[in-house]
Scaffold this motif. Structure first.
Motif, PDB file in Angstrom:
ATOM      1  N   TYR A  85      66.842  68.081 112.718  1.00 11.10           N
ATOM      2  CA  TYR A  85      67.757  68.048 111.580  1.00 11.10           C
ATOM      3  C   TYR A  85      67.097  68.580 110.310  1.00 11.10           C
ATOM      4  CZ  TYR A  85      71.097  65.478 114.404  1.00 11.10           C
ATOM      5  OH  TYR A  85      71.994  65.129 115.387  1.00 11.10           O
ATOM      6  N   GLU A  86      65.972  69.259 110.471  1.00  8.90           N
ATOM      7  CA  GLU A  86      65.243  69.761 109.311  1.00  8.90           C
ATOM      8  C   GLU A  86      66.094  70.687 108.466  1.00  8.90           C
ATOM      9  OE1 GLU A  86      60.898  71.833 108.403  1.00  8.90           O
ATOM     10  OE2 GLU A  86      61.768  71.945 110.415  1.00  8.90           O
ATOM     11  N   ALA A  87      66.948  71.492 109.116  1.00  5.65           N
ATOM     12  CA  ALA A  87      67.737  72.488 108.388  1.00  5.65           C
ATOM     13  C   ALA A  87      69.018  71.909 107.806  1.00  5.65           C
ATOM     14  CB  ALA A  87      68.072  73.665 109.310  1.00  5.65           C
ATOM     15  N   THR A  88      69.445  70.725 108.261  1.00 10.57           N
ATOM     16  CA  THR A  88      70.746  70.208 107.836  1.00 10.57           C
ATOM     17  C   THR A  88      70.663  68.930 107.005  1.00 10.57           C
ATOM     18  OG1 THR A  88      70.930  69.055 109.965  1.00 10.57           O
ATOM     19  CG2 THR A  88      71.958  71.227 109.797  1.00 10.57           C
ATOM     20  N   LEU A  89      69.542  68.231 107.074  1.00  9.33           N
ATOM     21  CA  LEU A  89      69.369  67.011 106.290  1.00  9.33           C
ATOM     22  C   LEU A  89      68.096  67.104 105.465  1.00  9.33           C
ATOM     23  CD1 LEU A  89      70.142  64.297 109.032  1.00  9.33           C
ATOM     24  CD2 LEU A  89      71.661  64.981 107.163  1.00  9.33           C
ATOM     25  N   ASN A  90      68.178  66.726 104.194  1.00  9.17           N
ATOM     26  CA  ASN A  90      66.954  66.668 103.407  1.00  9.17           C
ATOM     27  C   ASN A  90      66.250  65.338 103.654  1.00  9.17           C
ATOM     28  OD1 ASN A  90      67.912  64.648 101.506  1.00  9.17           O
ATOM     29  ND2 ASN A  90      69.127  66.280 100.536  1.00  9.17           N
ATOM     30  N   ASP A  91      65.046  65.200 103.111  1.00  8.98           N
ATOM     31  CA  ASP A  91      64.251  64.007 103.400  1.00  8.98           C
ATOM     32  C   ASP A  91      64.941  62.735 102.928  1.00  8.98           C
ATOM     33  OD1 ASP A  91      62.425  65.767 104.419  1.00  8.98           O
ATOM     34  OD2 ASP A  91      60.845  65.360 102.952  1.00  8.98           O
ATOM     35  N   GLY A  92      65.599  62.791 101.770  1.00  7.28           N
ATOM     36  CA  GLY A  92      66.295  61.622 101.266  1.00  7.28           C
ATOM     37  C   GLY A  92      67.434  61.204 102.178  1.00  7.28           C
ATOM     38  N   GLU A  93      68.155  62.168 102.717  1.00  6.00           N
ATOM     39  CA  GLU A  93      69.253  61.848 103.639  1.00  6.00           C
ATOM     40  C   GLU A  93      68.727  61.235 104.934  1.00  6.00           C
ATOM     41  OE1 GLU A  93      72.569  65.195 102.338  1.00  6.00           O
ATOM     42  OE2 GLU A  93      70.895  65.783 103.652  1.00  6.00           O
ATOM     43  N   ILE A  94      67.601  61.747 105.416  1.00  9.08           N
ATOM     44  CA  ILE A  94      66.999  61.157 106.626  1.00  9.08           C
ATOM     45  C   ILE A  94      66.597  59.719 106.353  1.00  9.08           C
ATOM     46  CG2 ILE A  94      65.012  61.264 108.175  1.00  9.08           C
ATOM     47  CD1 ILE A  94      65.111  64.321 107.898  1.00  9.08           C
ATOM     48  N   ARG A  95      66.005  59.456 105.197  1.00  8.31           N
ATOM     49  CA  ARG A  95      65.600  58.089 104.871  1.00  8.31           C
ATOM     50  C   ARG A  95      66.820  57.173 104.711  1.00  8.31           C
ATOM     51  NH1 ARG A  95      61.721  61.065 101.691  1.00  8.31           N
ATOM     52  NH2 ARG A  95      59.669  60.889 102.676  1.00  8.31           N
ATOM     53  N   ALA A  96      67.935  57.734 104.204  1.00  5.33           N
ATOM     54  CA  ALA A  96      69.148  56.930 104.087  1.00  5.33           C
ATOM     55  C   ALA A  96      69.659  56.515 105.459  1.00  5.33           C
ATOM     56  CB  ALA A  96      70.220  57.722 103.343  1.00  5.33           C
ATOM     57  N   ILE A  97      69.619  57.428 106.419  1.00  5.03           N
ATOM     58  CA  ILE A  97      70.013  57.096 107.793  1.00  5.03           C
ATOM     59  C   ILE A  97      69.083  56.031 108.358  1.00  5.03           C
ATOM     60  CG2 ILE A  97      70.144  57.996 110.152  1.00  5.03           C
ATOM     61  CD1 ILE A  97      71.080  60.655 108.944  1.00  5.03           C
ATOM     62  N   MET A  98      67.773  56.189 108.113  1.00  8.28           N
ATOM     63  CA  MET A  98      66.816  55.197 108.601  1.00  8.28           C
ATOM     64  C   MET A  98      67.078  53.825 107.988  1.00  8.28           C
ATOM     65  SD  MET A  98      63.318  57.466 108.567  1.00  8.28           S
ATOM     66  CE  MET A  98      62.304  56.002 108.759  1.00  8.28           C
ATOM     67  N   SER A  99      67.412  53.783 106.700  1.00 10.29           N
ATOM     68  CA  SER A  99      67.698  52.506 106.045  1.00 10.29           C
ATOM     69  C   SER A  99      68.917  51.845 106.680  1.00 10.29           C
ATOM     70  CB  SER A  99      67.947  52.711 104.552  1.00 10.29           C
ATOM     71  OG  SER A  99      66.766  53.153 103.908  1.00 10.29           O
ATOM     72  N   TYR A 100      69.922  52.651 106.989  1.00 11.09           N
ATOM     73  CA  TYR A 100      71.122  52.122 107.644  1.00 11.09           C
ATOM     74  C   TYR A 100      70.775  51.557 109.019  1.00 11.09           C
ATOM     75  CZ  TYR A 100      75.537  52.241 110.226  1.00 11.09           C
ATOM     76  OH  TYR A 100      76.606  51.918 111.026  1.00 11.09           O
ATOM     77  N   ILE A 101      69.946  52.269 109.772  1.00 11.03           N
ATOM     78  CA  ILE A 101      69.554  51.786 111.096  1.00 11.03           C
ATOM     79  C   ILE A 101      68.755  50.489 110.983  1.00 11.03           C
ATOM     80  CG2 ILE A 101      68.136  52.301 113.125  1.00 11.03           C
ATOM     81  CD1 ILE A 101      68.831  55.281 112.678  1.00 11.03           C
ATOM     82  N   ARG A 102      67.797  50.442 110.048  1.00 13.70           N
ATOM     83  CA  ARG A 102      66.987  49.236 109.883  1.00 13.70           C
ATOM     84  C   ARG A 102      67.846  48.042 109.465  1.00 13.70           C
ATOM     85  NH1 ARG A 102      62.890  50.685 113.035  1.00 13.70           N
ATOM     86  NH2 ARG A 102      61.378  52.099 112.079  1.00 13.70           N
ATOM     87  N   GLU A 103      68.825  48.272 108.584  1.00 13.93           N
ATOM     88  CA  GLU A 103      69.716  47.184 108.179  1.00 13.93           C
ATOM     89  C   GLU A 103      70.530  46.688 109.367  1.00 13.93           C
ATOM     90  OE1 GLU A 103      72.078  48.534 104.942  1.00 13.93           O
ATOM     91  OE2 GLU A 103      70.370  48.732 103.568  1.00 13.93           O
ATOM     92  N   ALA A 104      70.982  47.641 110.203  1.00 16.09           N
ATOM     93  CA  ALA A 104      71.754  47.255 111.391  1.00 16.09           C
ATOM     94  C   ALA A 104      70.885  46.459 112.356  1.00 16.09           C
ATOM     95  CB  ALA A 104      72.308  48.502 112.079  1.00 16.09           C
ATOM     96  N   GLU A 105      69.610  46.861 112.504  1.00 15.51           N
ATOM     97  CA  GLU A 105      68.690  46.088 113.349  1.00 15.51           C
ATOM     98  C   GLU A 105      68.562  44.659 112.840  1.00 15.51           C
ATOM     99  OE1 GLU A 105      65.163  48.519 115.376  1.00 15.51           O
ATOM    100  OE2 GLU A 105      65.129  48.714 113.192  1.00 15.51           O
ATOM    101  N   ASN A 106      68.416  44.507 111.525  1.00 17.63           N
ATOM    102  CA  ASN A 106      68.260  43.166 110.950  1.00 17.63           C
ATOM    103  C   ASN A 106      69.510  42.320 111.158  1.00 17.63           C
ATOM    104  OD1 ASN A 106      65.662  43.692 110.027  1.00 17.63           O
ATOM    105  ND2 ASN A 106      66.371  44.450 108.037  1.00 17.63           N
ATOM    106  N   LYS A 107      70.691  42.944 111.032  1.00 13.69           N
ATOM    107  CA  LYS A 107      71.939  42.199 111.168  1.00 13.69           C
ATOM    108  C   LYS A 107      72.102  41.632 112.571  1.00 13.69           C
ATOM    109  CE  LYS A 107      74.658  44.487 107.563  1.00 13.69           C
ATOM    110  NZ  LYS A 107      75.798  45.402 107.288  1.00 13.69           N
ATOM    111  N   VAL A 108      71.731  42.403 113.559  1.00 18.64           N
ATOM    112  CA  VAL A 108      71.905  41.931 114.941  1.00 18.64           C
ATOM    113  C   VAL A 108      70.672  41.186 115.439  1.00 18.64           C
ATOM    114  CG1 VAL A 108      73.490  43.814 115.450  1.00 18.64           C
ATOM    115  CG2 VAL A 108      71.064  44.071 116.025  1.00 18.64           C
ATOM    116  N   GLY A 109      69.631  41.105 114.590  1.00 16.68           N
ATOM    117  CA  GLY A 109      68.415  40.402 114.997  1.00 16.68           C
ATOM    118  C   GLY A 109      67.655  41.116 116.098  1.00 16.68           C
TER     119      GLY A 109
END
Length: 467
Positions: A78-102
């Protein structure tokens, strides 16, 4: 008036902040949900909320996997379609989802099935802090290093509460600390035990970051106390570096009385080609620290006399072939380019003049992968699996695996079994997966396979299942 650089810096900061504030859920839905499922629970690809990360759980690994992809497994870049900030935003969403489901990493498996064996998995030692290496005095006594600086003893299946007293002071920063432990092949006659660790110079460096380098010592253990220490290798102090990574280091013995150890490039890859410096090399000495007369660079003016090979980035596994006495190593590449090498007298393994890897930010180190006078790896992994511990299986419990090579991987949390014919790897199989970051793997005197794990700090023991 504000300088142009100041304005640009401010704009970049604002842009980065605004990107990070974007809705990670929306970006995930647009880019990831078709494979990993709208609820992150898996579709055509793996679940992202089950606690299992097959290709690296740490944020740095996840970031690079999204940005650069895992092409051979169908994971696009996704190097050509997502910038670093967007990748980190996706990662934050995934980490939050991990925390919600334990989401939690599953417990260590009690059984493993391979092509040849069904295996029982036993906990040999647990509750360790960054265990790094294991070796055995006898069938009932094992030594385990913890990187912060402790040498632990397991007797009759129980981890002693008190570490060995009076072990060397180590620099426990970054990748440094107490690294390898090796028991002398003639321990029953001489009692020697060998340690590798990051040694720091403190005198005269007040207010400045003191330099460090890998050091090799031997000593004995009496009444759970380290005694009779001898320094076998200490690099010239002017070659020490202030970096805190790429120390190496493993210790092995060949049948002819030589001791081999490796020092990583210490973050200065160009120095791996310079025989006046100790880093980025394999070293060969005798067990008492003296230098063999036939070492390849012993007569070169200014050379470090213990050098045996050049151009090694950061060796994390070393093993002697049980039949031939040849030295094999696993060597960390950067992003890609992990290598398995058979190390031979005086040869140059290329780092960083040639490599199959890239920098961690995706930039090119060099386009050159071959050069006269420089060796090709016997095997390389791209992308990197973060190869680590190494051992030839030497026991009798797994008779079908006799003399096959056990390779550990930190990032991919694997133990791989490699079949070697001559200098060729003709087959490899994953026999352990997702139990933890594999720091070391070793054949025990009882024929069991011992695997040192980080996250959790545990050593597991593998034995064939009693059918």
């Amino acid at each position: 008036m504000k300088s142009l650089a100041f304005v640009i810096t401010g704009l970049l900061f604002f842009f980065s902040a605004s990107v990070n504030a974007q809705d990670g859920a929306q970006l995930y839905g647009q880019n990831c949900a078709s494979c990993h499922g709208a609820n992150l629970g898996g579709g055509n690809a793996a679940s992202l909320v089950d606690g299992i990360w097959q290709f690296g759980a740490e944020d740095g690994y996840v970031f690079r996997n999204i940005k650069f992809g895992i092409a051979h497994l169908g994971m696009p870049s996704y190097e050509a379609t997502l910038n670093d900030g967007e990748i980190r935003a996706i990662m934050s969403y995934i980490r939050e989802a991990e925390n919600k489901v334990g989401a939690q990493k599953p417990p260590i498996a009690k059984e493993i099935e391979t092509l040849d064996y069904k295996i029982d998995v036993e906990i040999f030692a647990e509750g360790l802090e960054v265990p790094w290496a294991i070796d055995f005095i006898d069938e009932n006594t094992a030594l385990i290093t913890e990187r912060p600086g402790r040498l632990r003893v397991v007797e009759n299946g129980s981890l002693l509460d008190e570490p060995v007293r009076n072990t060397p002071e180590v620099l426990n920063e970054g990748q440094g600390g107490l690294l390898d432990v090796a028991v002398d092949p003639d321990y029953n006659e001489n009692g020697w035990i060998y340690l590798a660790y990051s040694h720091v110079l403190t005198s005269g460096y007040d207010g400045n970051r003191p330099p460090a380098m890998t050091r090799i010592v031997r000593g004995q253990i009496e009444n759970n106390t380290w005694t009779d220490e001898e320094v076998l290798f200490e690099a010239p102090h002017e070659t020490y570096r202030t970096t805190r990574h790429h120390y190496g280091c493993r210790i092995v013995f060949d049948p002819w009385g030589h001791l081999y150890f490796a020092i990583g490039d210490r973050g200065a890859g160009y120095q791996a080609q310079d025989f006046t410096l100790p880093n980025g090399k394999v070293h060969r000495i005798y067990k008492d620290g003296t230098i063999p007369d036939d070492n390849p660079f012993v007569d070169e003016e200014g050379a470090i006399p213990s050098l045996f090979s050049l151009g090694n980035r950061n060796i994390q596994g070393m093993a002697i072939h049980p039949q031939t006495g040849e030295l094999w190593v696993t060597e960390h590449g950067p992003m890609g380019g992990d290598e398995l090498n058979r190390i031979e007298w005086g040869k140059n393994y290329g780092w960083e003049t040639i490599t199959y890897g890239k920098n961690y930010n995706g930039t090119v180190i060099t386009e050159v992968t071959h050069k006269p006078g420089m060796e090709q790896p016997n095997l390389y992994w791209r992308p990197s699996i973060a190869v680590c511990g190494l051992d030839f299986y030497r026991g009798d419990l797994f008779s079908k695996w006799k003399n096959k090579l056990l390779v550990g991987a930190l990032k991919y949390e694997e133990v791989r079994l490699l079949q070697i014919e001559g200098d060729k790897v003709i087959h490899q199989e994953v026999i352990v997966k997702n139990q933890g970051r594999v720091r070391a793997v070793s054949t025990g005197p009882d024929g069991a396979i011992y695997v040192v794990l980080n996250k959790p700090g545990t050593v597991i023991k593998l034995v064939p299942k009693n059918e």
